[in-house]
Design an enzyme around this catalytic site. Sequence first.
Site, PDB file in Angstrom:
ATOM      1  CB  SER A 145      -0.875   0.012   1.260  1.00  0.00           C
ATOM      2  OG  SER A 145      -1.469   1.286   1.455  1.00  0.00           O
ATOM      3  CE1 TYR A 158      -4.063  -2.246   5.055  1.00  0.00           C
ATOM      4  CE2 TYR A 158      -3.263  -0.018   4.662  1.00  0.00           C
ATOM      5  CZ  TYR A 158      -3.721  -1.227   4.182  1.00  0.00           C
ATOM      6  OH  TYR A 158      -3.831  -1.425   2.831  1.00  0.00           O
TER       7      TYR A 158
END
Length: 261
Positions: A145, A158
């Site tokens: 990401s 995350y």
Amino acid sequence: MAGKLEGEVAVITGSDSGIGQATAIAFAREGCDVAVTYRRDKEGAEHTKAEVEKLGRKAIVVHVDLIEHYEVIRLFEEARDKLGLVTVLVNNAGTGGGDTVKDMKISDWDWVIRANLYGAFYCAQQFIRGIEGSGRHGVIINVTSVHEDAPVAGNSAYCAAKGGLRNLTRCLALELAEKEINVVNIAPGMILTPMNQEAKDDPKKYEEAVQRIPQKRAGQPEEIANLAVFLASKEARYIHGTTIFCDGGLMQNVAPKCNED
């Protein structure tokens, strides 16, 4: 005419929806057989399988909880038994969620880290053990990401998991460079997947989000899938140990700016 991935067999985690589903279909279009995995969405996984088979390729559906090591071992055994030697791994499955560090439940931290990082580690380990010594070239694609680099307050679990996956990729690249196994990250920005459902459903939130993106739009899962096809192909053999951002230029706005004197 043979496709770019003719004769390859891929395990694509989280291929019941979003980026994973698009990648499975794109791989099949290029001649690859696919092991489709899911944790909750069996219907989505079966849809992926049907789309792969429409393209003339073989597919299996495997229910797996990637945070459990023994389930990952079973996944690779089933893929090998039913499809053949796994030559491409796409570690796509993951989950968001989190809170500030002060308020986060330990169980939430554990879940996000294990789902995003442990699962990728377990899969990479089984993939390497399966292909090493086979005489075949292998590829591991880790879907990270932009948050492997860009921190977000209130989303530490995350971000930490994706940053950890970035460095796992780098370590794997050093370990595997002489073993004919390529390892690379794809770091998506805002992609219209179920993880971004809230922005998809709320035009105001969508518009606020895309204003931070130089191209002023979110990406489509197929745009990540097309990049994955290239990285899994023979054309990308010299791309190793790095991250390729696919983010509409978002990281150019996130990167620190130099002071102008």
